[in-house]
Design a protein around this motif. Structure first.
Motif, PDB file in Angstrom:
ATOM      1  N   MET A 134       0.703  -1.254   0.052  1.00 50.77           N
ATOM      2  CA  MET A 134       0.041  -0.193   0.059  1.00 50.77           C
ATOM      3  C   MET A 134       0.935   1.212  -0.019  1.00 50.77           C
ATOM      4  O   MET A 134       1.940   1.192   0.934  1.00 50.77           O
ATOM      5  N   ALA A 135       0.398   2.227  -0.747  1.00 53.85           N
ATOM      6  CA  ALA A 135       1.279   3.207  -0.946  1.00 53.85           C
ATOM      7  C   ALA A 135       0.786   4.414   0.170  1.00 53.85           C
ATOM      8  O   ALA A 135      -0.310   4.389   0.509  1.00 53.85           O
ATOM      9  N   THR A 136       1.814   5.280   0.881  1.00 56.45           N
ATOM     10  CA  THR A 136       1.468   6.270   1.507  1.00 56.45           C
ATOM     11  C   THR A 136       0.571   7.432   0.605  1.00 56.45           C
ATOM     12  O   THR A 136       1.086   7.801  -0.430  1.00 56.45           O
ATOM     13  N   GLU A 137      -0.609   7.806   1.201  1.00 58.98           N
ATOM     14  CA  GLU A 137      -1.240   8.890   0.161  1.00 58.98           C
ATOM     15  C   GLU A 137      -1.601  10.141   0.965  1.00 58.98           C
ATOM     16  O   GLU A 137      -1.786   9.957   2.353  1.00 58.98           O
ATOM     17  N   ARG A 138      -2.141  11.192   0.265  1.00 55.27           N
ATOM     18  CA  ARG A 138      -2.703  12.428   0.851  1.00 55.27           C
ATOM     19  C   ARG A 138      -4.147  12.687   0.555  1.00 55.27           C
ATOM     20  O   ARG A 138      -4.450  12.049  -0.790  1.00 55.27           O
ATOM     21  N   THR A 139      -4.837  13.046   1.279  1.00 55.50           N
ATOM     22  CA  THR A 139      -6.340  13.226   0.802  1.00 55.50           C
ATOM     23  C   THR A 139      -6.965  14.411   1.532  1.00 55.50           C
ATOM     24  O   THR A 139      -6.349  14.751   2.261  1.00 55.50           O
ATOM     25  N   LEU A 140      -7.951  14.907   0.704  1.00 57.85           N
ATOM     26  CA  LEU A 140      -8.492  16.261   1.223  1.00 57.85           C
ATOM     27  C   LEU A 140      -9.805  15.929   1.937  1.00 57.85           C
ATOM     28  O   LEU A 140     -10.840  15.180   1.271  1.00 57.85           O
ATOM     29  N   SER A 141      -9.993  16.337   3.427  1.00 56.46           N
ATOM     30  CA  SER A 141     -11.370  16.326   3.921  1.00 56.46           C
ATOM     31  C   SER A 141     -11.721  17.727   4.507  1.00 56.46           C
ATOM     32  O   SER A 141     -11.180  18.562   4.468  1.00 56.46           O
ATOM     33  N   ILE A 142     -13.228  17.647   4.140  1.00 61.51           N
ATOM     34  CA  ILE A 142     -13.794  18.988   4.465  1.00 61.51           C
ATOM     35  C   ILE A 142     -14.878  18.596   5.517  1.00 61.51           C
ATOM     36  O   ILE A 142     -15.800  17.977   5.193  1.00 61.51           O
ATOM     37  N   LEU A 181      -5.795   8.305  10.927  1.00 62.83           N
ATOM     38  CA  LEU A 181      -5.345   9.240   9.421  1.00 62.83           C
ATOM     39  C   LEU A 181      -4.795  10.409  10.275  1.00 62.83           C
ATOM     40  O   LEU A 181      -5.240  10.996  10.823  1.00 62.83           O
ATOM     41  N   HIS A 182      -3.410  10.727   9.680  1.00 60.69           N
ATOM     42  CA  HIS A 182      -2.450  11.674  10.336  1.00 60.69           C
ATOM     43  C   HIS A 182      -3.124  13.078   9.792  1.00 60.69           C
ATOM     44  O   HIS A 182      -3.152  13.200   8.375  1.00 60.69           O
ATOM     45  N   ILE A 183      -3.376  14.140  10.376  1.00 55.32           N
ATOM     46  CA  ILE A 183      -3.788  15.500  10.059  1.00 55.32           C
ATOM     47  C   ILE A 183      -2.613  16.385   9.805  1.00 55.32           C
ATOM     48  O   ILE A 183      -1.965  16.645  10.710  1.00 55.32           O
ATOM     49  N   LEU A 184      -2.072  16.346   8.532  1.00 56.16           N
ATOM     50  CA  LEU A 184      -1.075  17.271   7.965  1.00 56.16           C
ATOM     51  C   LEU A 184      -1.413  18.699   8.327  1.00 56.16           C
ATOM     52  O   LEU A 184      -0.279  19.435   8.484  1.00 56.16           O
ATOM     53  N   GLY A 185      -2.314  19.089   7.721  1.00 57.81           N
ATOM     54  CA  GLY A 185      -2.747  20.608   7.865  1.00 57.81           C
ATOM     55  C   GLY A 185      -4.267  20.631   8.125  1.00 57.81           C
ATOM     56  O   GLY A 185      -4.943  19.679   7.795  1.00 57.81           O
ATOM     57  N   MET A 186      -4.770  21.889   8.534  1.00 57.79           N
ATOM     58  CA  MET A 186      -6.116  21.989   9.142  1.00 57.79           C
ATOM     59  C   MET A 186      -6.116  23.537   9.144  1.00 57.79           C
ATOM     60  O   MET A 186      -5.392  24.301   9.690  1.00 57.79           O
ATOM     61  N   GLU A 214      -1.162   5.493   4.702  1.00 58.82           N
ATOM     62  CA  GLU A 214      -1.202   4.161   3.756  1.00 58.82           C
ATOM     63  C   GLU A 214      -2.587   4.160   3.332  1.00 58.82           C
ATOM     64  O   GLU A 214      -3.747   4.293   4.125  1.00 58.82           O
ATOM     65  N   ASP A 215      -2.887   4.273   1.955  1.00 57.97           N
ATOM     66  CA  ASP A 215      -4.416   3.967   1.470  1.00 57.97           C
ATOM     67  C   ASP A 215      -5.293   4.999   2.123  1.00 57.97           C
ATOM     68  O   ASP A 215      -6.378   4.786   2.371  1.00 57.97           O
ATOM     69  N   ALA A 216      -4.708   6.322   2.297  1.00 53.24           N
ATOM     70  CA  ALA A 216      -5.658   7.478   2.790  1.00 53.24           C
ATOM     71  C   ALA A 216      -6.863   7.724   2.220  1.00 53.24           C
ATOM     72  O   ALA A 216      -7.975   7.722   2.887  1.00 53.24           O
ATOM     73  N   VAL A 217      -6.806   7.670   0.772  1.00 54.06           N
ATOM     74  CA  VAL A 217      -8.113   7.913  -0.090  1.00 54.06           C
ATOM     75  C   VAL A 217      -9.279   7.085   0.307  1.00 54.06           C
ATOM     76  O   VAL A 217     -10.248   7.331   0.811  1.00 54.06           O
ATOM     77  N   ALA A 218      -9.064   5.753   0.133  1.00 53.64           N
ATOM     78  CA  ALA A 218     -10.035   4.766   0.239  1.00 53.64           C
ATOM     79  C   ALA A 218     -10.453   4.588   1.953  1.00 53.64           C
ATOM     80  O   ALA A 218     -11.437   4.417   2.014  1.00 53.64           O
ATOM     81  N   GLY A 262     -14.643  13.874   1.106  1.00 50.24           N
ATOM     82  CA  GLY A 262     -13.591  13.198   0.977  1.00 50.24           C
ATOM     83  C   GLY A 262     -13.176  12.981  -0.326  1.00 50.24           C
ATOM     84  O   GLY A 262     -14.210  12.854  -1.354  1.00 50.24           O
ATOM     85  N   SER A 263     -11.793  13.132  -0.954  1.00 51.52           N
ATOM     86  CA  SER A 263     -11.755  13.099  -2.314  1.00 51.52           C
ATOM     87  C   SER A 263     -11.994  11.737  -2.738  1.00 51.52           C
ATOM     88  O   SER A 263     -11.708  10.685  -1.887  1.00 51.52           O
ATOM     89  N   ASP A 264     -12.155  11.525  -3.887  1.00 48.57           N
ATOM     90  CA  ASP A 264     -12.657  10.107  -4.412  1.00 48.57           C
ATOM     91  C   ASP A 264     -11.714   9.331  -5.107  1.00 48.57           C
ATOM     92  O   ASP A 264     -12.059   8.326  -5.496  1.00 48.57           O
ATOM     93  N   SER A 265     -10.536  10.006  -5.606  1.00 54.79           N
ATOM     94  CA  SER A 265      -9.598   9.147  -6.186  1.00 54.79           C
ATOM     95  C   SER A 265      -8.264   9.940  -5.713  1.00 54.79           C
ATOM     96  O   SER A 265      -8.169  10.860  -5.410  1.00 54.79           O
ATOM     97  N   VAL A 266      -7.223   8.951  -5.926  1.00 54.39           N
ATOM     98  CA  VAL A 266      -5.645   9.390  -5.632  1.00 54.39           C
ATOM     99  C   VAL A 266      -5.666  10.774  -6.530  1.00 54.39           C
ATOM    100  O   VAL A 266      -5.079  11.695  -6.052  1.00 54.39           O
ATOM    101  N   GLU A 267      -5.968  10.496  -7.841  1.00 50.86           N
ATOM    102  CA  GLU A 267      -5.694  11.792  -9.085  1.00 50.86           C
ATOM    103  C   GLU A 267      -6.240  13.103  -8.337  1.00 50.86           C
ATOM    104  O   GLU A 267      -5.824  14.066  -8.454  1.00 50.86           O
TER     105      GLU A 267
END
Ligand code: CMP
Length: 139
Positions: free
Chosen positions: A1-9, A32-37, A80-84, A118-123
């Protein structure tokens, strides 16, 4: 599994109902680690730009109206696998279909006012994280 970033609102309905803490607690509890808020009140152009992919949908006007009616909390999450994993934690778009333990089951009111995004894909996550956290979109 890759480390990913995702957006939460955290959307205006959940902010108005004082659920920021409850939602952040579920996010951190899911590792899920909060990098920015940041708490921000979206302008109409910001909301229209963010949801541009939905601009032909019948609910677009309602969505923009809702997302600009009060402050939101935007977060860049990393894991890891943050989006899903974050999408699973949010639960179904319609809170009526969301399962126990999800954010939308606990805090969502309707398909339009569903507490979180939440973002729906890695892209898309790269685009969405970059929209609010320039420089955070890549690892
Ligand atoms: P979100 O994940 O923020 O992405 C697009 C949003 O559009 C979605 O969550 C819903 O809140 C909203 N949405 C989807 N379908 C409808 C609908 N039928 N009526 C109103 N809003 C909707």
């Amino acid at each position: 599994m890759a480390t990913e970033r995702t957006l939460s609102i955290i959307k205006p309905d959940a902010v108005e109902q004082h659920h920021i803490g409850g939602i952040v607690s579920l996010i951190e509890g899911a590792d899920l680690h909060i990098l920015g808020m940041r708490m921000i009140h979206l302008t109409r152009p910001q909301a229209e730009g963010f949801y541009a992919v939905h601009k032909e949908r019948p609910f677009f006007g309602e969505l923009v109206q809702f997302m600009t009616r009060g402050p939101v909390v935007v977060m860049a999450l990393e894991a890891e696998d943050a989006v899903a994993r974050y999408r699973k934690l949010m639960g179904a778009t319609n809170p009526a279909d969301a399962v126990d333990g999800t954010i939308r089951k606990a805090f969502g009111g309707s398909i339009g006012e569903n507490a979180c995004h939440g973002s729906d894909s890695v892209e898309n996550a790269k685009v969405e994280v970059g929209y609010f956290f320039p420089g955070y979109q890549t690892l």
